[in-house]
Design a protein around this motif. Structure first.
Motif, PDB file in Angstrom:
ATOM      1  N   ILE A  96     -29.129 -26.980 -54.657  1.00 50.32           N
ATOM      2  CA  ILE A  96     -28.076 -26.493 -53.771  1.00 50.32           C
ATOM      3  C   ILE A  96     -28.046 -24.967 -53.790  1.00 50.32           C
ATOM      4  CG2 ILE A  96     -26.311 -26.640 -55.582  1.00 50.32           C
ATOM      5  CD1 ILE A  96     -24.336 -27.555 -53.376  1.00 50.32           C
ATOM      6  N   VAL A  97     -27.745 -24.368 -52.636  1.00 52.67           N
ATOM      7  CA  VAL A  97     -27.644 -22.917 -52.504  1.00 52.67           C
ATOM      8  C   VAL A  97     -26.196 -22.556 -52.183  1.00 52.67           C
ATOM      9  CG1 VAL A  97     -28.450 -20.862 -51.285  1.00 52.67           C
ATOM     10  CG2 VAL A  97     -30.003 -22.794 -51.638  1.00 52.67           C
ATOM     11  N   VAL A  98     -25.622 -21.690 -52.996  1.00 49.43           N
ATOM     12  CA  VAL A  98     -24.294 -21.162 -52.707  1.00 49.43           C
ATOM     13  C   VAL A  98     -24.492 -19.874 -51.915  1.00 49.43           C
ATOM     14  CG1 VAL A  98     -22.107 -20.314 -53.664  1.00 49.43           C
ATOM     15  CG2 VAL A  98     -23.367 -22.146 -54.829  1.00 49.43           C
ATOM     16  N   THR A  99     -24.119 -19.882 -50.635  1.00 49.84           N
ATOM     17  CA  THR A  99     -24.325 -18.706 -49.793  1.00 49.84           C
ATOM     18  C   THR A  99     -23.013 -17.926 -49.724  1.00 49.84           C
ATOM     19  OG1 THR A  99     -23.785 -19.900 -47.759  1.00 49.84           O
ATOM     20  CG2 THR A  99     -26.076 -19.890 -48.440  1.00 49.84           C
ATOM     21  N   SER A 100     -22.930 -16.887 -50.540  1.00 48.19           N
ATOM     22  CA  SER A 100     -21.675 -16.129 -50.632  1.00 48.19           C
ATOM     23  C   SER A 100     -21.859 -14.661 -50.289  1.00 48.19           C
ATOM     24  CB  SER A 100     -21.076 -16.268 -52.038  1.00 48.19           C
ATOM     25  OG  SER A 100     -21.967 -15.844 -53.041  1.00 48.19           O
ATOM     26  N   VAL A 101     -22.989 -14.314 -49.661  1.00 47.95           N
ATOM     27  CA  VAL A 101     -23.142 -12.946 -49.161  1.00 47.95           C
ATOM     28  C   VAL A 101     -22.199 -12.756 -47.977  1.00 47.95           C
ATOM     29  CG1 VAL A 101     -25.503 -12.605 -49.945  1.00 47.95           C
ATOM     30  CG2 VAL A 101     -25.087 -13.675 -47.730  1.00 47.95           C
ATOM     31  N   VAL A 102     -21.823 -11.518 -47.719  1.00 48.19           N
ATOM     32  CA  VAL A 102     -20.890 -11.216 -46.632  1.00 48.19           C
ATOM     33  C   VAL A 102     -21.657 -10.707 -45.421  1.00 48.19           C
ATOM     34  CG1 VAL A 102     -18.940  -9.790 -45.907  1.00 48.19           C
ATOM     35  CG2 VAL A 102     -19.036 -10.683 -48.247  1.00 48.19           C
ATOM     36  N   GLY A 103     -21.366 -11.265 -44.255  1.00 44.14           N
ATOM     37  CA  GLY A 103     -21.931 -10.745 -43.026  1.00 44.14           C
ATOM     38  C   GLY A 103     -23.144 -11.515 -42.523  1.00 44.14           C
ATOM     39  N   MET A 104     -23.722 -10.983 -41.458  1.00 41.69           N
ATOM     40  CA  MET A 104     -24.860 -11.604 -40.780  1.00 41.69           C
ATOM     41  C   MET A 104     -26.088 -11.750 -41.663  1.00 41.69           C
ATOM     42  SD  MET A 104     -24.908 -12.645 -37.576  1.00 41.69           S
ATOM     43  CE  MET A 104     -26.554 -12.225 -37.011  1.00 41.69           C
ATOM     44  N   ILE A 105     -26.151 -10.978 -42.736  1.00 41.60           N
ATOM     45  CA  ILE A 105     -27.312 -11.021 -43.622  1.00 41.60           C
ATOM     46  C   ILE A 105     -27.520 -12.422 -44.205  1.00 41.60           C
ATOM     47  CG2 ILE A 105     -26.095 -10.378 -45.747  1.00 41.60           C
ATOM     48  CD1 ILE A 105     -29.542  -9.089 -44.638  1.00 41.60           C
ATOM     49  N   GLY A 106     -26.459 -13.239 -44.200  1.00 43.72           N
ATOM     50  CA  GLY A 106     -26.559 -14.574 -44.785  1.00 43.72           C
ATOM     51  C   GLY A 106     -27.179 -15.613 -43.875  1.00 43.72           C
ATOM     52  N   LEU A 107     -27.335 -15.297 -42.591  1.00 46.97           N
ATOM     53  CA  LEU A 107     -27.793 -16.311 -41.644  1.00 46.97           C
ATOM     54  C   LEU A 107     -29.226 -16.764 -41.900  1.00 46.97           C
ATOM     55  CD1 LEU A 107     -27.556 -18.042 -39.139  1.00 46.97           C
ATOM     56  CD2 LEU A 107     -28.018 -16.008 -37.740  1.00 46.97           C
ATOM     57  N   GLU A 108     -30.158 -15.824 -41.963  1.00 47.14           N
ATOM     58  CA  GLU A 108     -31.573 -16.195 -42.101  1.00 47.14           C
ATOM     59  C   GLU A 108     -31.860 -16.966 -43.391  1.00 47.14           C
ATOM     60  OE1 GLU A 108     -35.991 -14.089 -42.151  1.00 47.14           O
ATOM     61  OE2 GLU A 108     -34.313 -13.043 -41.191  1.00 47.14           O
ATOM     62  N   PRO A 109     -31.388 -16.498 -44.569  1.00 45.50           N
ATOM     63  CA  PRO A 109     -31.655 -17.290 -45.772  1.00 45.50           C
ATOM     64  C   PRO A 109     -31.015 -18.670 -45.749  1.00 45.50           C
ATOM     65  CG  PRO A 109     -30.237 -15.402 -46.263  1.00 45.50           C
ATOM     66  CD  PRO A 109     -30.759 -15.204 -44.889  1.00 45.50           C
ATOM     67  N   ASP A 119     -29.270 -28.466 -50.032  1.00 40.45           N
ATOM     68  CA  ASP A 119     -27.881 -28.539 -49.616  1.00 40.45           C
ATOM     69  C   ASP A 119     -27.251 -27.154 -49.693  1.00 40.45           C
ATOM     70  OD1 ASP A 119     -27.961 -31.257 -49.119  1.00 40.45           O
ATOM     71  OD2 ASP A 119     -27.296 -31.814 -51.133  1.00 40.45           O
ATOM     72  N   ILE A 120     -26.269 -26.909 -48.835  1.00 38.48           N
ATOM     73  CA  ILE A 120     -25.663 -25.591 -48.708  1.00 38.48           C
ATOM     74  C   ILE A 120     -24.192 -25.651 -49.078  1.00 38.48           C
ATOM     75  CG2 ILE A 120     -25.210 -23.633 -47.189  1.00 38.48           C
ATOM     76  CD1 ILE A 120     -28.180 -24.224 -47.503  1.00 38.48           C
ATOM     77  N   ALA A 121     -23.790 -24.886 -50.090  1.00 40.27           N
ATOM     78  CA  ALA A 121     -22.373 -24.656 -50.372  1.00 40.27           C
ATOM     79  C   ALA A 121     -22.026 -23.368 -49.643  1.00 40.27           C
ATOM     80  CB  ALA A 121     -22.119 -24.541 -51.870  1.00 40.27           C
ATOM     81  N   LEU A 122     -21.371 -23.492 -48.499  1.00 40.25           N
ATOM     82  CA  LEU A 122     -21.265 -22.399 -47.541  1.00 40.25           C
ATOM     83  C   LEU A 122     -19.981 -21.595 -47.711  1.00 40.25           C
ATOM     84  CD1 LEU A 122     -22.699 -21.142 -45.043  1.00 40.25           C
ATOM     85  CD2 LEU A 122     -21.243 -22.621 -43.640  1.00 40.25           C
ATOM     86  N   ALA A 123     -20.154 -20.321 -48.106  1.00 41.00           N
ATOM     87  CA  ALA A 123     -19.024 -19.393 -48.148  1.00 41.00           C
ATOM     88  C   ALA A 123     -19.235 -18.239 -47.179  1.00 41.00           C
ATOM     89  CB  ALA A 123     -18.825 -18.850 -49.565  1.00 41.00           C
ATOM     90  N   ASN A 124     -20.377 -18.197 -46.532  1.00 36.64           N
ATOM     91  CA  ASN A 124     -20.708 -17.139 -45.582  1.00 36.64           C
ATOM     92  C   ASN A 124     -20.256 -17.561 -44.189  1.00 36.64           C
ATOM     93  OD1 ASN A 124     -23.198 -16.239 -43.543  1.00 36.64           O
ATOM     94  ND2 ASN A 124     -22.393 -14.601 -44.802  1.00 36.64           N
ATOM     95  N   LYS A 125     -19.091 -17.087 -43.757  1.00 37.92           N
ATOM     96  CA  LYS A 125     -18.488 -17.517 -42.498  1.00 37.92           C
ATOM     97  C   LYS A 125     -19.391 -17.252 -41.302  1.00 37.92           C
ATOM     98  CE  LYS A 125     -13.831 -16.497 -44.150  1.00 37.92           C
ATOM     99  NZ  LYS A 125     -13.423 -17.903 -44.311  1.00 37.92           N
ATOM    100  N   GLU A 126     -20.037 -16.088 -41.323  1.00 41.14           N
ATOM    101  CA  GLU A 126     -20.790 -15.648 -40.167  1.00 41.14           C
ATOM    102  C   GLU A 126     -21.888 -16.629 -39.761  1.00 41.14           C
ATOM    103  OE1 GLU A 126     -18.725 -12.360 -42.112  1.00 41.14           O
ATOM    104  OE2 GLU A 126     -20.128 -13.874 -42.856  1.00 41.14           O
ATOM    105  N   THR A 127     -22.411 -17.367 -40.725  1.00 41.30           N
ATOM    106  CA  THR A 127     -23.498 -18.305 -40.447  1.00 41.30           C
ATOM    107  C   THR A 127     -23.102 -19.318 -39.381  1.00 41.30           C
ATOM    108  OG1 THR A 127     -24.523 -18.057 -42.620  1.00 41.30           O
ATOM    109  CG2 THR A 127     -24.909 -20.128 -41.464  1.00 41.30           C
ATOM    110  N   LEU A 128     -21.944 -19.939 -39.534  1.00 46.22           N
ATOM    111  CA  LEU A 128     -21.510 -20.923 -38.549  1.00 46.22           C
ATOM    112  C   LEU A 128     -20.857 -20.277 -37.337  1.00 46.22           C
ATOM    113  CD1 LEU A 128     -20.107 -23.956 -40.576  1.00 46.22           C
ATOM    114  CD2 LEU A 128     -22.317 -23.692 -39.463  1.00 46.22           C
ATOM    115  N   VAL A 129     -20.235 -19.121 -37.524  1.00 48.73           N
ATOM    116  CA  VAL A 129     -19.587 -18.457 -36.391  1.00 48.73           C
ATOM    117  C   VAL A 129     -20.608 -18.095 -35.325  1.00 48.73           C
ATOM    118  CG1 VAL A 129     -18.356 -16.371 -35.666  1.00 48.73           C
ATOM    119  CG2 VAL A 129     -17.612 -17.608 -37.701  1.00 48.73           C
ATOM    120  N   VAL A 130     -21.721 -17.484 -35.728  1.00 51.26           N
ATOM    121  CA  VAL A 130     -22.694 -17.018 -34.743  1.00 51.26           C
ATOM    122  C   VAL A 130     -23.776 -18.039 -34.427  1.00 51.26           C
ATOM    123  CG1 VAL A 130     -22.323 -14.639 -35.481  1.00 51.26           C
ATOM    124  CG2 VAL A 130     -24.266 -15.898 -36.409  1.00 51.26           C
ATOM    125  N   ALA A 131     -24.008 -18.988 -35.317  1.00 55.16           N
ATOM    126  CA  ALA A 131     -25.141 -19.904 -35.124  1.00 55.16           C
ATOM    127  C   ALA A 131     -24.793 -21.336 -35.518  1.00 55.16           C
ATOM    128  CB  ALA A 131     -26.350 -19.421 -35.935  1.00 55.16           C
TER     129      ALA A 131
END
Length: 386
Positions: A96-109, A119-131
């Motif tokens: 599992i990957v905890v994605t807790s970076v802030v901003g668009m930088i989190g989308l590609e990884p 599996d993704i433990a998603l804390a990076n809002k921008e990932t779902l907001v933009v994509a």
């Protein structure tokens, strides 16, 4: 034992995830971490958790970590830049990957992790907001779970568990109201950065704290909820709940409402996400209902806090409009934090960008177009508005 990578290990969510690992009694193992420039903090993580992989966004910081590992005979693979984040997100041995970076930088990884079937433990809002459309489609194709770390979305997922999704009538997202709840527009003219960073309930990073003060944070969560739970925007309601005891609710077609309550501690939703399907030991104080005098609820003031209204508008327009909204907000918040604009200019800048780039909305929704538009929106804010 479940093996984890944390993207953004030195930030607010990252450090609280480390605490969850500490208290997991060996059930969680940290394998990979990323950070930006926080060399000393990463060294402390290495000394305590002994990860096998480390990536630093800053190349010089990566060199410092490599020197430390060489001097201390630590066999850790070191990476840098976005390629490093992508590597840490897709390590073979992690679960599992905890994605807790802030901003668009989190989308590609995040996309790379999904493609690697993590599996993704998603804390990076921008990932779902933009994509959101791309991410949820990829998750379905690769049979990957997207496990929300936000307290609100974690609450909703618990309230939905065991029930037929077709019976859902409405999602109710609760909001604390931020530090300026109850104020009118005129009272926000001279807000200082220091005032906006004083959140009444939650201890969060600087950017998300400002988003909470403008209610953009809740707007981004509305868009997230739309994608996570396949819920129409007209069936998502925001409710201001100053006590922040009820983290969110769902209403079913028979009128029944199920709520999730808990302490104001992000370690609770983090633990639930990384231990999905299981509940682990106590991470925070429990609620004493004898001590709670009352729970209150209010309608959000969309005239004073325009960011929430703009987020609903962007979400309903769809396409690349959420990318424009998010990019403009990131740029405007950065300007505010650096004391180059006033608090009330944040929604003004966002609305302006939504107008200027409106013609871009129906372009093909793909990763390249999202990243390019985000860059151009931020450049516009930097060069044309300030």
């Amino acid at each position: 034992m479940k093996k984890l990578s944390i993207l953004g290990a030195t930030g607010s969510i990252g450090t609280q995830t480390l605490d969850v690992i500490r208290k997991s009694n060996g059930q969680l193992k940290l394998v990979g971490v990323t950070a930006n420039t926080s060399v000393e903090k990463v060294i402390q993580i290495i000394e305590e958790f002994d990860p096998s992989y480390v990536a630093m966004m800053d190349g010089k910081s990566a060199d410092k970590i490599a020197d430390y590992c060489k001097q201390n005979n630590r066999k850790i693979q070191i990476y840098d830049g976005i390629e490093g984040l992508n590597k840490i997100a897709s390590i073979d041995e992690i679960d599992i990957v905890v994605t807790s970076v802030v901003g668009m930088i989190g989308l590609e990884p995040t996309i790379k992790a999904i493609e690697a079937k993590k599996d993704i433990a998603l804390a990076n809002k921008e990932t779902l907001v933009v994509a959101g459309q791309l991410v949820m489609k990829a998750a379905r194709e690769h049979n990957v779970k997207i496990l929300p770390v936000d307290s609100e979305h974690g609450a909703i997922s618990q309230c939905l568990k065991g029930n037929d999704k077709k019976a859902l009538r409405k999602i109710i997202l609760t909001a604390s109201g931020g530090p300026f709840r109850g104020k009118i527009t005129e009272e926000l003219n001279n807000i200082k950065v220091e005032d906006a960073l004083k959140h009444p309930k939650w201890n969060m990073g600087r950017k998300i704290t400002i988003d909470s003060a403008t209610l953009m944070n809740k707007g981004l969560e509305v868009i997230e909820a739309h994608w996570l739970f396949d819920c129409d925007y007209d069936n998502i309601q925001v409710l201001v709940h100053p006590q922040s005891i009820i983290h969110s609710m769902v209403e079913y077609i028979d009128g029944s409402i199920i709520a999730q309550l808990g302490a104001q501690d992000m370690r609770l939703p983090i633990q639930y996400a990384v231990n999905y399907e299981e509940r682990n030991g106590l991470m925070a104080d429990t609620i004493d209902f004898y001590e709670i005098s009352k729970l209150t609820f209010e309608k959000p003031d969309l005239d004073t806090f325009k960011c929430l209204k703009l987020a609903f508008k962007a979400g309903k327009m769809g396409g690349l409009m959420p990318t424009i909204l998010n990019g403009a907000n990131e740029a405007a918040v950065d300007l505010f934090l650096n004391k180059k604009i006033g608090f009330l200019q944040i929604p003004e800048i966002i609305e302006k960008c939504m107008e200027v780039f409106r013609g871009e909305v129906r372009k093909e929704l793909n990763l390249d177009n999202i990243i390019d538009l985000d860059r151009r929106v931020k450049k516009y804010v930097k060069e044309k508005i300030v």
